[in-house]
Design an enzyme around this catalytic site. Structure first.
Site, PDB file in Angstrom:
ATOM      1  N   GLU A  71       3.240 -27.971  -4.224  1.00  0.00           N
ATOM      2  CA  GLU A  71       1.982 -28.709  -4.122  1.00  0.00           C
ATOM      3  C   GLU A  71       1.634 -28.872  -2.643  1.00  0.00           C
ATOM      4  O   GLU A  71       2.336 -29.567  -1.922  1.00  0.00           O
ATOM      5  CB  GLU A  71       2.127 -30.088  -4.780  1.00  0.00           C
ATOM      6  CG  GLU A  71       0.837 -30.869  -4.758  1.00  0.00           C
ATOM      7  CD  GLU A  71       0.997 -32.306  -5.229  1.00  0.00           C
ATOM      8  OE1 GLU A  71       2.078 -32.894  -5.069  1.00  0.00           O
ATOM      9  OE2 GLU A  71       0.002 -32.839  -5.740  1.00  0.00           O
TER      10      GLU A  71
ATOM     11  N   CYS B  49      -4.515 -35.811  -6.521  1.00  0.00           N
ATOM     12  CA  CYS B  49      -3.495 -35.338  -7.466  1.00  0.00           C
ATOM     13  C   CYS B  49      -4.054 -34.213  -8.319  1.00  0.00           C
ATOM     14  O   CYS B  49      -3.445 -33.165  -8.463  1.00  0.00           O
ATOM     15  CB  CYS B  49      -2.998 -36.493  -8.317  1.00  0.00           C
ATOM     16  SG  CYS B  49      -4.295 -37.455  -9.049  1.00  0.00           S
TER      17      CYS B  49
ATOM     18  N   GLU C 231       2.311 -41.407 -12.751  1.00  0.00           N
ATOM     19  CA  GLU C 231       1.284 -40.400 -12.456  1.00  0.00           C
ATOM     20  C   GLU C 231       1.769 -39.634 -11.234  1.00  0.00           C
ATOM     21  O   GLU C 231       1.713 -40.147 -10.125  1.00  0.00           O
ATOM     22  CB  GLU C 231      -0.062 -41.069 -12.156  1.00  0.00           C
ATOM     23  CG  GLU C 231      -0.631 -41.909 -13.284  1.00  0.00           C
ATOM     24  CD  GLU C 231      -1.185 -41.081 -14.428  1.00  0.00           C
ATOM     25  OE1 GLU C 231      -1.165 -39.832 -14.347  1.00  0.00           O
ATOM     26  OE2 GLU C 231      -1.630 -41.689 -15.417  1.00  0.00           O
TER      27      GLU C 231
ATOM     28  N   LYS D  30       2.649 -52.775  -4.286  1.00  0.00           N
ATOM     29  CA  LYS D  30       3.099 -52.302  -2.973  1.00  0.00           C
ATOM     30  C   LYS D  30       2.355 -51.013  -2.630  1.00  0.00           C
ATOM     31  O   LYS D  30       2.580 -49.974  -3.234  1.00  0.00           O
ATOM     32  CB  LYS D  30       4.599 -52.006  -2.975  1.00  0.00           C
ATOM     33  CG  LYS D  30       5.086 -51.705  -1.551  1.00  0.00           C
ATOM     34  CD  LYS D  30       6.372 -50.923  -1.505  1.00  0.00           C
ATOM     35  CE  LYS D  30       6.188 -49.437  -1.522  1.00  0.00           C
ATOM     36  NZ  LYS D  30       5.476 -48.878  -0.372  1.00  0.00           N
TER      37      LYS D  30
HETATM   38  P1  NAD Z   1       5.281 -40.794  -2.368  1.00  0.00           P
HETATM   39  O1  NAD Z   1       5.994 -40.595  -3.647  1.00  0.00           O
HETATM   40  O2  NAD Z   1       5.955 -40.374  -1.120  1.00  0.00           O
HETATM   41  O3  NAD Z   1       4.960 -42.356  -2.154  1.00  0.00           O
HETATM   42  C1  NAD Z   1       4.236 -43.101  -3.078  1.00  0.00           C
HETATM   43  C2  NAD Z   1       4.679 -44.552  -3.008  1.00  0.00           C
HETATM   44  O4  NAD Z   1       6.042 -44.656  -3.386  1.00  0.00           O
HETATM   45  C3  NAD Z   1       4.567 -45.182  -1.628  1.00  0.00           C
HETATM   46  O5  NAD Z   1       4.099 -46.505  -1.782  1.00  0.00           O
HETATM   47  C4  NAD Z   1       6.015 -45.165  -1.150  1.00  0.00           C
HETATM   48  O6  NAD Z   1       6.298 -46.156  -0.178  1.00  0.00           O
HETATM   49  C5  NAD Z   1       6.746 -45.450  -2.440  1.00  0.00           C
HETATM   50  N1  NAD Z   1       8.155 -45.051  -2.437  1.00  0.00           N
HETATM   51  C6  NAD Z   1       8.778 -44.180  -1.615  1.00  0.00           C
HETATM   52  N2  NAD Z   1      10.091 -44.076  -1.975  1.00  0.00           N
HETATM   53  C7  NAD Z   1      10.268 -44.891  -3.038  1.00  0.00           C
HETATM   54  C8  NAD Z   1      11.380 -45.193  -3.882  1.00  0.00           C
HETATM   55  N3  NAD Z   1      12.578 -44.647  -3.689  1.00  0.00           N
HETATM   56  N4  NAD Z   1      11.201 -46.045  -4.908  1.00  0.00           N
HETATM   57  C9  NAD Z   1       9.996 -46.593  -5.148  1.00  0.00           C
HETATM   58  N5  NAD Z   1       8.899 -46.358  -4.380  1.00  0.00           N
HETATM   59  C10 NAD Z   1       9.039 -45.507  -3.339  1.00  0.00           C
HETATM   60  O7  NAD Z   1       3.865 -40.099  -2.554  1.00  0.00           O
HETATM   61  P2  NAD Z   1       2.696 -39.969  -1.475  1.00  0.00           P
HETATM   62  O8  NAD Z   1       3.136 -38.956  -0.465  1.00  0.00           O
HETATM   63  O9  NAD Z   1       2.257 -41.299  -1.007  1.00  0.00           O
HETATM   64  O10 NAD Z   1       1.508 -39.371  -2.372  1.00  0.00           O
HETATM   65  C11 NAD Z   1       1.335 -38.014  -2.573  1.00  0.00           C
HETATM   66  C12 NAD Z   1       1.827 -37.592  -3.941  1.00  0.00           C
HETATM   67  O11 NAD Z   1       1.251 -38.398  -4.952  1.00  0.00           O
HETATM   68  C13 NAD Z   1       1.419 -36.189  -4.314  1.00  0.00           C
HETATM   69  O12 NAD Z   1       2.511 -35.504  -4.917  1.00  0.00           O
HETATM   70  C14 NAD Z   1       0.320 -36.355  -5.339  1.00  0.00           C
HETATM   71  O13 NAD Z   1       0.134 -35.298  -6.223  1.00  0.00           O
HETATM   72  C15 NAD Z   1       0.753 -37.592  -6.004  1.00  0.00           C
HETATM   73  N6  NAD Z   1      -0.380 -38.262  -6.648  1.00  0.00           N
HETATM   74  C16 NAD Z   1      -0.456 -38.242  -7.998  1.00  0.00           C
HETATM   75  C17 NAD Z   1      -1.537 -38.816  -8.633  1.00  0.00           C
HETATM   76  C18 NAD Z   1      -1.664 -38.800 -10.127  1.00  0.00           C
HETATM   77  O14 NAD Z   1      -2.472 -39.530 -10.672  1.00  0.00           O
HETATM   78  N7  NAD Z   1      -0.889 -38.006 -10.825  1.00  0.00           N
HETATM   79  C19 NAD Z   1      -2.528 -39.440  -7.873  1.00  0.00           C
HETATM   80  C20 NAD Z   1      -2.413 -39.452  -6.494  1.00  0.00           C
HETATM   81  C21 NAD Z   1      -1.315 -38.867  -5.886  1.00  0.00           C
END
Ligand code: NAD
Length: 482
Positions: free
Chosen positions: A386, A289, A255, A182
């Site tokens: 962040e 990230c 991650e 997803k």
């Molecule tokens: P997010 O957590 O808002 O969303 C990520 C995904 O989770 C989306 O597909 C979203 O629809 C889904 N999601 C939302 N609520 C959910 C729930 N309750 N249960 C399951 N899935 C759910 O993150 P974002 O805003 O898309 O991405 C930015 C964040 O991701 C930043 O904090 C960044 O640091 C982190 N990030 C981490 C890495 C890493 O490798 N550590 C890599 C890229 C991004």
């Protein structure tokens, strides 16, 4: 609202289908996906229902049983073919990625991301998981095998949508699992299209894609038919996933967010390292990230370091990613733009000095210029939270113990960097930093053969390398009496 909105009566753009059991599936309800550079609609993404998710999981379960029985060489060949599909279709996917994500097509943008996709897929294809003989004597032969976990649910963010999808998908499939992915509702279209293309070289049901907002991710993490979740996204969402994954004791790779510190020691030549720091912080507009998100610079070179970075910031062209002159695009969505703006405004209100940028660009799209913020300290939101965007706090320090304590003082531990002409000095600082990766004189590099993951609030487990592949398996012991 936040970069996607419901389909309206007047929407005429193309709907990109989900792939479930090898077939295209659309839904009556759909999200409009917005180009962050122009605010035009790029296309529509289906909104998966809980019932369709059940169908996708059931298809994955059925396919996985057969997939796991295939000889290893068949799975390796499938991964090689996936790498080939990614290379052959790189131009189409890169353009779609730029239109929905905003990143430049060129430079460290979409074409670079597609190159990474093919590279990671090709690397995972060649990894092996040989049986280990743990005991061989007159009483017993004990073998350790690696077996697939079953169905892997992949949930991805909007910053590097395709590369992160491939990081999740290919090792899972290589290890004998089936996948339901997803993507983020901000950037679902390129993943929908990529999965459609990858299905041309996979048995039906091995790779399924569903789209929708948070609740569908929540339904995946609570789904009894999914055996593992690999999630890349925010720490807040990672916590929710961990809670709802408890029902069937899902395996988890999380991650999560980072707030990477870079520490510049006084013996460093600021001119030589400025570019490495700049791109360590601002690759993908800082929406990475493991981007450098807090820069600690020794008092002895603080002013010259700030001046070097400011000169670079002013020379970097920002614009629509489809324009080949753009080295940076817009922020991906309005929510992120508002967050970056709020953190900079808070810093300004606390008396910090804005060296460059500092206000949204006066043009359509979610453009926020590179904003370097000096004379700022712990306690300011831009340091403690962040930012995930085009703003960098530059913090002055004079005592290295204090700088290390500040670097370790937050509940993040993804990566960090130490910058110095003296490798021994840099190593001794690196040894004291709490992070999954500590770079020396660089920041943010990831590679298929190097395990990558966070400690503390930045996650659980690693991706990449042998360890990343094995994270898609359980250990199974054969203990044979003699
Ligand atoms: P997010 O957590 O808002 O969303 C990520 C995904 O989770 C989306 O597909 C979203 O629809 C889904 N999601 C939302 N609520 C959910 C729930 N309750 N249960 C399951 N899935 C759910 O993150 P974002 O805003 O898309 O991405 C930015 C964040 O991701 C930043 O904090 C960044 O640091 C982190 N990030 C981490 C890495 C890493 O490798 N550590 C890599 C890229 C991004």
């Amino acid at each position: 609202m936040f970069g996607f909105k419901k389909k309206t009566e007047t929407t005429t753009e193309r709907t990109y289908p989900m792939t479930i059991d090898g077939a295209p599936v659309t839904t009556d309800a759909a999200d409009e996906v917005i180009n962050p550079a122009t605010l035009d609609v790029v296309g529509l993404a289906p909104l998966c229902s809980p019932e369709l998710l059940d169908t996708a999981v059931a298809a994955a379960q059925a396919a996985q049983v057969l997939w796991a029985r295939e000889p290893d060489e068949v799975r390796k060949e499938a991964c090689r073919k996936m790498a080939g599909v990614l290379t052959e279709n790189a131009a189409e996917l890169a353009e779609l990625l730029t239109r929905e994500q905003g990143k430049p097509l060129k430079g460290l943008g979409s074409e670079f991301e597609l190159g990474g996709c093919a590279g990671w897929a090709g690397y995972a294809a060649e990894l092996d998981m040989p049986v280990k003989i743990l005991q061989e004597d007159e009483t017993a032969r004990v073998e350790q095998h690696r077996v697939p976990v079953g169905v892997v649910g992949s949930i991805t963010p909007w910053n590097w949508p395709l590369m992160i999808a491939i990081w999740h998908i290919v090792p899972a499939i290589r290890a004998g699992n089936a996948v339901v992915i997803k993507p983020s509702p901000f950037t679902p279209l390129s993943t929908l299209r990529m999965v459609e293309l990858l299905n041309t070289v996979l048995p039906k049901g091995v790779l399924n894609c569903v789209t929708g907002e948070g609740p569908i991710g929540g339904a995946m993490s609570g789904h009894d038919g999914i055996d593992k979740i690999v999630f890349t996204g925010s720490t807040a969402t990672g916590r929710k996933i961990m809670q709802s994954a408890a029902g069937n004791l899902k395996r988890l790779t999380l991650e999560l967010g980072g707030n990477d510190a870079g520490i510049v020691l006084p013996d460093t030549k600021s001119k030589e390292i400025a570019e490495g720091i700049f791109w360590g912080a601002f690759i993908n507009g800082g929406q990475t990230c493991a981007a450098l998100k807090r820069l600690y610079v020794h008092d002895a070179i603080y002013d010259e370091m700030c001046a070097e970075l400011a000169a670079l910031a002013e020379a970097i062209p920002m614009g629509d990613g489809l324009d080949e002159a753009s080295a940076l695009g817009p922020l991906q969505n309005e929510m992120q733009l508002n967050k970056v703006a709020a953190l900079v405004d808070d810093a300004r209100a606390q008396g910090a000095k804005i060296l460059t940028g500092g206000a949204r660009l006066d043009r359509p799209g979610y453009f926020y210029p590179i904003t370097l913020v000096a004379d700022i300290a712990a306690g300011a939101r831009l340091v403690d939270e962040e930012q995930f965007g085009t703003a960098l706090p530059i913090i002055r320090y004079s005592d290295i113990d204090d700088a290390i304590a500040q670097a370790n003082g937050l509940d993040f531990g993804l990566a960090a960097s130490v910058w110095s002409s003296n490798l021994d000095a840099a190593r001794s600082v690196a040894a004291r930093i709490e992070a999954g990766t500590v770079y020396i004189n660089k920041h943010g590099e990831v590679a298929p053969h190097i395990p990558f993951g966070g400690v503390k609030g930045s996650g659980i487990g690693v991706e990449f390398g042998q360890e990343g592949l094995e994270a898609n398996t359980d250990i199974k012991i054969y203990n044979i009496a003699k």
